[in-house]
Design a protein around this motif. Structure first.
Motif, PDB file in Angstrom:
ATOM      1  N   MET A   1       0.834  -1.217   0.000  1.00 11.40           N
ATOM      2  CA  MET A   1       0.000   0.000   0.000  1.00 11.40           C
ATOM      3  C   MET A   1       0.862   1.258   0.000  1.00 11.40           C
ATOM      4  O   MET A   1       1.834   1.359   0.731  1.00 11.40           O
ATOM      5  N   LYS A   2       0.489   2.195  -0.851  1.00 11.89           N
ATOM      6  CA  LYS A   2       1.155   3.491  -0.857  1.00 11.89           C
ATOM      7  C   LYS A   2       0.538   4.361   0.240  1.00 11.89           C
ATOM      8  O   LYS A   2      -0.639   4.232   0.574  1.00 11.89           O
ATOM      9  N   LYS A   3       1.354   5.269   0.763  1.00 14.01           N
ATOM     10  CA  LYS A   3       0.902   6.054   1.916  1.00 14.01           C
ATOM     11  C   LYS A   3       0.990   7.560   1.711  1.00 14.01           C
ATOM     12  O   LYS A   3       0.607   8.335   2.590  1.00 14.01           O
ATOM     13  N   GLY A   4       1.527   8.003   0.569  1.00 13.40           N
ATOM     14  CA  GLY A   4       1.672   9.435   0.349  1.00 13.40           C
ATOM     15  C   GLY A   4       1.700   9.785  -1.123  1.00 13.40           C
ATOM     16  O   GLY A   4       1.944   8.927  -1.981  1.00 13.40           O
ATOM     17  N   LEU A   5       1.476  11.062  -1.427  1.00 11.71           N
ATOM     18  CA  LEU A   5       1.403  11.537  -2.808  1.00 11.71           C
ATOM     19  C   LEU A   5       2.340  12.714  -3.007  1.00 11.71           C
ATOM     20  O   LEU A   5       2.418  13.613  -2.159  1.00 11.71           O
ATOM     21  N   LYS A 107      -8.866  10.734   3.613  1.00 11.25           N
ATOM     22  CA  LYS A 107      -8.226   9.469   3.974  1.00 11.25           C
ATOM     23  C   LYS A 107      -6.952   9.654   4.810  1.00 11.25           C
ATOM     24  O   LYS A 107      -6.325   8.676   5.220  1.00 11.25           O
ATOM     25  N   GLY A 108      -6.560  10.917   5.025  1.00 15.32           N
ATOM     26  CA  GLY A 108      -5.367  11.174   5.807  1.00 15.32           C
ATOM     27  C   GLY A 108      -4.081  10.837   5.063  1.00 15.32           C
ATOM     28  O   GLY A 108      -3.062  10.514   5.667  1.00 15.32           O
ATOM     29  N   ILE A 109      -4.135  10.923   3.724  1.00 12.50           N
ATOM     30  CA  ILE A 109      -2.956  10.652   2.892  1.00 12.50           C
ATOM     31  C   ILE A 109      -2.184  11.958   2.703  1.00 12.50           C
ATOM     32  O   ILE A 109      -2.700  12.893   2.081  1.00 12.50           O
ATOM     33  N   PRO A 110      -0.963  12.074   3.217  1.00 12.78           N
ATOM     34  CA  PRO A 110      -0.219  13.329   3.089  1.00 12.78           C
ATOM     35  C   PRO A 110       0.238  13.606   1.667  1.00 12.78           C
ATOM     36  O   PRO A 110       0.566  12.681   0.913  1.00 12.78           O
ATOM     37  N   CYS A 111       0.251  14.876   1.322  1.00 13.17           N
ATOM     38  CA  CYS A 111       0.663  15.303  -0.015  1.00 13.17           C
ATOM     39  C   CYS A 111       1.834  16.280   0.093  1.00 13.17           C
ATOM     40  O   CYS A 111       1.870  17.113   0.995  1.00 13.17           O
ATOM     41  N   ALA A 112       2.777  16.154  -0.841  1.00 13.05           N
ATOM     42  CA  ALA A 112       3.901  17.092  -0.919  1.00 13.05           C
ATOM     43  C   ALA A 112       4.007  17.589  -2.349  1.00 13.05           C
ATOM     44  O   ALA A 112       3.602  16.896  -3.290  1.00 13.05           O
ATOM     45  N   LEU A 113       4.545  18.789  -2.505  1.00 14.80           N
ATOM     46  CA  LEU A 113       4.714  19.367  -3.836  1.00 14.80           C
ATOM     47  C   LEU A 113       6.192  19.350  -4.213  1.00 14.80           C
ATOM     48  O   LEU A 113       7.040  19.803  -3.448  1.00 14.80           O
ATOM     49  N   ALA A 114       6.473  18.827  -5.409  1.00 13.26           N
ATOM     50  CA  ALA A 114       7.848  18.749  -5.918  1.00 13.26           C
ATOM     51  C   ALA A 114       7.907  19.504  -7.242  1.00 13.26           C
ATOM     52  O   ALA A 114       7.834  18.905  -8.310  1.00 13.26           O
TER      53      ALA A 114
END
Length: 216
Positions: A1-5, A107-114
């Motif tokens: 399972m992936k946990k972040g985006l 869903k509480g999935i953290p997101c970061a910007l790159a």
């Protein structure tokens, strides 16, 4: 399972490429260099200074300017670009982006910007989606630009995840390469550029189901 985006900005969350093009085209014209939209495609996903270097090389003027002069030219382009962005609003989000970010929040999935864009925080504010991102990587902290995986590795670390636990979203070949070299699952947003190496390519976020995506 992936946990972040981990998201790129231009061409993924919104399309500011047209504003970049207008600002670069105006600056190039001042330097007696003519660029078109096809050439502008080669600037996608790379930093401001790298973009300027490519334009100068294209016009045969790569050895004319000092580093200080080049920084002044890049700053002039950015000032024009920011002026063009003044009308940006939530209506400029690309299709499906808001609902996808909202689903991740629920869903509480953290997101970061790159993103290589130094204007990213301002753009996120104008789009009214800054609150969805736990972290925005500062491109000034990077030693190398895309396709080097550094920015994606920093983005994953910023949300306390290993790269293999995250999914990256890009619309440029250089970005897809960086995502894969970082060890992430790569989602490509369809463009005129061939996104070689992407694990999946879609036209928009409307084609993606977050629950299904997280199982990869």
């Amino acid at each position: 399972m992936k946990k972040g985006l981990v998201f790129d900005l231009d061409g993924v969350i919104t399309d500011t490429a047209k504003f970049h093009y207008l600002a670069w085209k105006a600056l190039a014209a001042e330097l007696d260099i003519t660029i078109d939209e096809k050439f502008n495609e080669t600037l996608k996903g790379i930093s401001r200074m790298d973009s300027l270097d490519r334009i100068l090389a294209f016009g045969g003027k790569e050895d004319i300017y000092t580093q200080e002069e080049k920084e002044a030219l890049a700053a002039k382009k950015n000032t024009h670009y920011v002026e063009l962005l003044s009308e940006l609003s939530p209506s400029d989000l690309l299709p499906g982006v808001h609902d996808f970010l909202e689903a991740a929040r629920v869903k509480g999935i953290p997101c970061a910007l790159a993103s290589a864009s130094k204007n990213a925080p301002m753009i996120l504010d104008k789009l009214d989606v800054a609150n969805y991102f736990a972290h925005v990587v500062d491109p000034a902290t990077l030693k190398k630009g895309k396709p080097d995986p550094e920015i994606f590795l920093k983005a994953a670390a910023s949300i306390n995840l290993a790269p293999e636990e995250t999914i990256g979203f890009e619309d440029a070949a250089a970005g897809i390469q960086g995502i894969k070299e970082a060890g992430m699952y790569a989602v490509g947003l369809e463009t005129t550029e061939k996104l070689t190496g992407a694990d999946i390519v879609v036209k928009s976020f409307n084609e993606l189901d977050l629950d299904e995506l997280l199982t990869h």
